[in-house]
Scaffold this active site. Structure first.
Site, PDB file in Angstrom:
ATOM      1  N   LYS A   9       0.835  -1.199   0.000  1.00  0.00           N
ATOM      2  CA  LYS A   9       0.000   0.000   0.000  1.00  0.00           C
ATOM      3  C   LYS A   9       0.877   1.261   0.000  1.00  0.00           C
ATOM      4  O   LYS A   9       2.089   1.190   0.222  1.00  0.00           O
ATOM      5  CB  LYS A   9      -0.936  -0.041   1.220  1.00  0.00           C
ATOM      6  CG  LYS A   9      -1.917  -1.227   1.197  1.00  0.00           C
ATOM      7  CD  LYS A   9      -2.849  -1.198   2.406  1.00  0.00           C
ATOM      8  CE  LYS A   9      -3.785  -2.407   2.411  1.00  0.00           C
ATOM      9  NZ  LYS A   9      -4.731  -2.371   3.565  1.00  0.00           N
ATOM     10  N   TYR A  49     -12.036  -3.072  -3.351  1.00  0.00           N
ATOM     11  CA  TYR A  49     -12.599  -3.107  -1.999  1.00  0.00           C
ATOM     12  C   TYR A  49     -14.126  -3.147  -2.006  1.00  0.00           C
ATOM     13  O   TYR A  49     -14.763  -2.752  -1.032  1.00  0.00           O
ATOM     14  CB  TYR A  49     -12.082  -1.914  -1.191  1.00  0.00           C
ATOM     15  CG  TYR A  49     -10.661  -2.104  -0.692  1.00  0.00           C
ATOM     16  CD1 TYR A  49     -10.335  -3.172   0.149  1.00  0.00           C
ATOM     17  CD2 TYR A  49      -9.646  -1.216  -1.030  1.00  0.00           C
ATOM     18  CE1 TYR A  49      -9.044  -3.361   0.620  1.00  0.00           C
ATOM     19  CE2 TYR A  49      -8.348  -1.398  -0.561  1.00  0.00           C
ATOM     20  CZ  TYR A  49      -8.061  -2.470   0.264  1.00  0.00           C
ATOM     21  OH  TYR A  49      -6.783  -2.653   0.740  1.00  0.00           O
ATOM     22  N   ASN A 112      -1.864  -0.178   7.281  1.00  0.00           N
ATOM     23  CA  ASN A 112      -1.340  -1.517   7.603  1.00  0.00           C
ATOM     24  C   ASN A 112      -0.498  -2.126   6.485  1.00  0.00           C
ATOM     25  O   ASN A 112      -0.332  -3.350   6.413  1.00  0.00           O
ATOM     26  CB  ASN A 112      -2.466  -2.448   8.085  1.00  0.00           C
ATOM     27  CG  ASN A 112      -3.496  -2.726   7.004  1.00  0.00           C
ATOM     28  OD1 ASN A 112      -3.358  -2.288   5.861  1.00  0.00           O
ATOM     29  ND2 ASN A 112      -4.531  -3.463   7.363  1.00  0.00           N
ATOM     30  N   HIS A 115      -1.775  -5.455   1.389  1.00  0.00           N
ATOM     31  CA  HIS A 115      -2.995  -6.237   1.195  1.00  0.00           C
ATOM     32  C   HIS A 115      -2.618  -7.643   0.739  1.00  0.00           C
ATOM     33  O   HIS A 115      -1.693  -7.816  -0.041  1.00  0.00           O
ATOM     34  CB  HIS A 115      -3.874  -5.602   0.105  1.00  0.00           C
ATOM     35  CG  HIS A 115      -4.949  -6.532  -0.391  1.00  0.00           C
ATOM     36  ND1 HIS A 115      -6.161  -6.655   0.254  1.00  0.00           N
ATOM     37  CD2 HIS A 115      -4.974  -7.422  -1.415  1.00  0.00           C
ATOM     38  CE1 HIS A 115      -6.889  -7.572  -0.377  1.00  0.00           C
ATOM     39  NE2 HIS A 115      -6.195  -8.050  -1.394  1.00  0.00           N
ATOM     40  N   GLU A 126      -9.037 -11.007  -7.738  1.00  0.00           N
ATOM     41  CA  GLU A 126      -8.146  -9.843  -7.611  1.00  0.00           C
ATOM     42  C   GLU A 126      -7.023  -9.887  -8.649  1.00  0.00           C
ATOM     43  O   GLU A 126      -6.646  -8.852  -9.203  1.00  0.00           O
ATOM     44  CB  GLU A 126      -7.611  -9.774  -6.177  1.00  0.00           C
ATOM     45  CG  GLU A 126      -8.732  -9.445  -5.186  1.00  0.00           C
ATOM     46  CD  GLU A 126      -8.319  -9.492  -3.721  1.00  0.00           C
ATOM     47  OE1 GLU A 126      -7.183  -9.939  -3.424  1.00  0.00           O
ATOM     48  OE2 GLU A 126      -9.131  -9.081  -2.872  1.00  0.00           O
TER      49      GLU A 126
HETATM   50  P1  DAT Z   1      -7.430  -7.331   5.544  1.00  0.00           P
HETATM   51  O1  DAT Z   1      -6.663  -6.248   4.796  1.00  0.00           O
HETATM   52  O2  DAT Z   1      -6.631  -7.862   6.697  1.00  0.00           O
HETATM   53  O3  DAT Z   1      -7.974  -8.404   4.637  1.00  0.00           O
HETATM   54  P2  DAT Z   1     -10.168  -6.342   5.712  1.00  0.00           P
HETATM   55  O4  DAT Z   1     -10.411  -7.013   4.409  1.00  0.00           O
HETATM   56  O5  DAT Z   1     -11.095  -6.628   6.845  1.00  0.00           O
HETATM   57  O6  DAT Z   1      -8.677  -6.596   6.229  1.00  0.00           O
HETATM   58  O7  DAT Z   1     -10.188  -4.759   5.490  1.00  0.00           O
HETATM   59  C1  DAT Z   1      -9.590  -4.190   4.339  1.00  0.00           C
HETATM   60  C2  DAT Z   1      -8.801  -2.996   4.752  1.00  0.00           C
HETATM   61  O8  DAT Z   1      -9.670  -1.981   5.246  1.00  0.00           O
HETATM   62  C3  DAT Z   1      -7.810  -3.219   5.911  1.00  0.00           C
HETATM   63  O9  DAT Z   1      -6.571  -3.740   5.442  1.00  0.00           O
HETATM   64  C4  DAT Z   1      -7.670  -1.868   6.494  1.00  0.00           C
HETATM   65  C5  DAT Z   1      -9.044  -1.251   6.308  1.00  0.00           C
HETATM   66  N1  DAT Z   1      -9.861  -1.415   7.506  1.00  0.00           N
HETATM   67  C6  DAT Z   1     -10.456  -2.544   7.952  1.00  0.00           C
HETATM   68  N2  DAT Z   1     -11.110  -2.336   9.088  1.00  0.00           N
HETATM   69  C7  DAT Z   1     -10.941  -1.012   9.373  1.00  0.00           C
HETATM   70  C8  DAT Z   1     -11.369  -0.155  10.425  1.00  0.00           C
HETATM   71  N3  DAT Z   1     -12.124  -0.622  11.415  1.00  0.00           N
HETATM   72  N4  DAT Z   1     -10.975   1.139  10.384  1.00  0.00           N
HETATM   73  C9  DAT Z   1     -10.223   1.620   9.387  1.00  0.00           C
HETATM   74  N5  DAT Z   1      -9.782   0.866   8.355  1.00  0.00           N
HETATM   75  C10 DAT Z   1     -10.137  -0.427   8.355  1.00  0.00           C
HETATM   76 MG    MG Z   2      -9.440  -8.346   3.191  1.00  0.00          MG
END
Ligand code: DAT
Ligand code: MG
Length: 149
Positions: A9, A49, A112, A115, A126
Site C-alpha cells: 500500500k 474493496y 497496515n 494487502h 483480484e
Molecule cells: P485485511 O486487509 O486484513 O484483509 P479487511 O479485508 O477486513 O482486512 O479490510 C480491508 C482494509 O480496510 C484493511 O486492510 C484496512 C481497512 N480497515 C479494515 N477495518 C478497518 C477499520 N475498522 N478502520 C479503518 N480501516 C479499516
Molecule cells: Mg481483506
C-alpha cells in the site's frame, strides 16, 4: 499452482519498505510471477474493496489507496493464499504478532502496509482485476527442489 494477489500500500512504498516486504516472501520460498509499481484509479480501488463498500471506513480506504503509488504483485506456491496472510499478520498492526509484516512495521489499522487476498477465489478475482495474462510470467525457480520434496 495456487496464486495470490499482494499489494504494498502507499504507506509501505512511501516508507521505503518495498524491498523488505518482497524479501520476506522470497525468503519464505514463494515465487514472484507478477510485479508492477502503479497509481491506482478510484474505479480500481472501489472495485478491489467492493466487499467493504458499505463500511464506514470505505471512503477513507479508497482515498488512501489512490493517494500515492502502490506495488501490485502476484505470488505463487503451495498454500500461498493462507501462507501469505500468515506472513502479513492480523489486520490491525497494533495487535498483529511480532515477526509479521504488520506486527513489525505498523501501528494503525488504516496504515497496515500491505494487502493479501483472503481466499483462493478472492485471489483469482483480484489477480484478474489487477493484472492482464500477459503481465504474468510462468517460470520455475531453480531452487524449487530445495524447497519442496
Ligand atoms: P485485511 O486487509 O486484513 O484483509 P479487511 O479485508 O477486513 O482486512 O479490510 C480491508 C482494509 O480496510 C484493511 O486492510 C484496512 C481497512 N480497515 C479494515 N477495518 C478497518 C477499520 N475498522 N478502520 C479503518 N480501516 C479499516
Ligand atoms: Mg481483506
Amino acid at each position: 499452482m495456487e496464486r495470490t494477489f499482494l499489494m504494498i500500500k502507499p504507506d509501505g512504498v512511501q516508507r521505503g519498505l518495498v524491498g523488505e516486504v518482497i524479501r520476506r516472501f522470497e525468503a519464505k520460498g514463494f515465487t514472484l510471477v507478477g510485479l508492477k509499481l502503479m497509481s491506482v484509479s478510484k474505479e480500481l480501488a472501489e472495485q478491489h474493496y467492493d466487499v467493504h463498500r458499505d463500511k464506514p471506513f470505505f471512503k477513507g480506504l479508497v482515498d488512501f489507496i489512490t493517494s500515492s503509488p502502490v506495488v501490485a504483485m502476484v505470488w505463487e506456491g503451495d498454500g500461498v493464499v493462507a501462507g501469505a496472510r500468515t506472513v502479513i499478520g492480523a489486520t490491525n498492526p497494533l495487535t498483529a504478532d511480532p515477526g509479521t509484516i504488520r506486527g513489525d512495521f505498523g501501528l494503525n489499522i488504516g496504515r497496515n502496509l500491505i494487502h493479501g487476498s483472503d481466499a483462493v477465489e478472492t485471489a483469482n478475482r483480484e489477480i484478474n482485476l489487477w493484472f492482464s495474462e500477459s503481465e504474468l510470467v510462468n517460470w520455475t525457480p531453480a531452487m524449487k527442489p530445495w524447497l519442496e520434496e
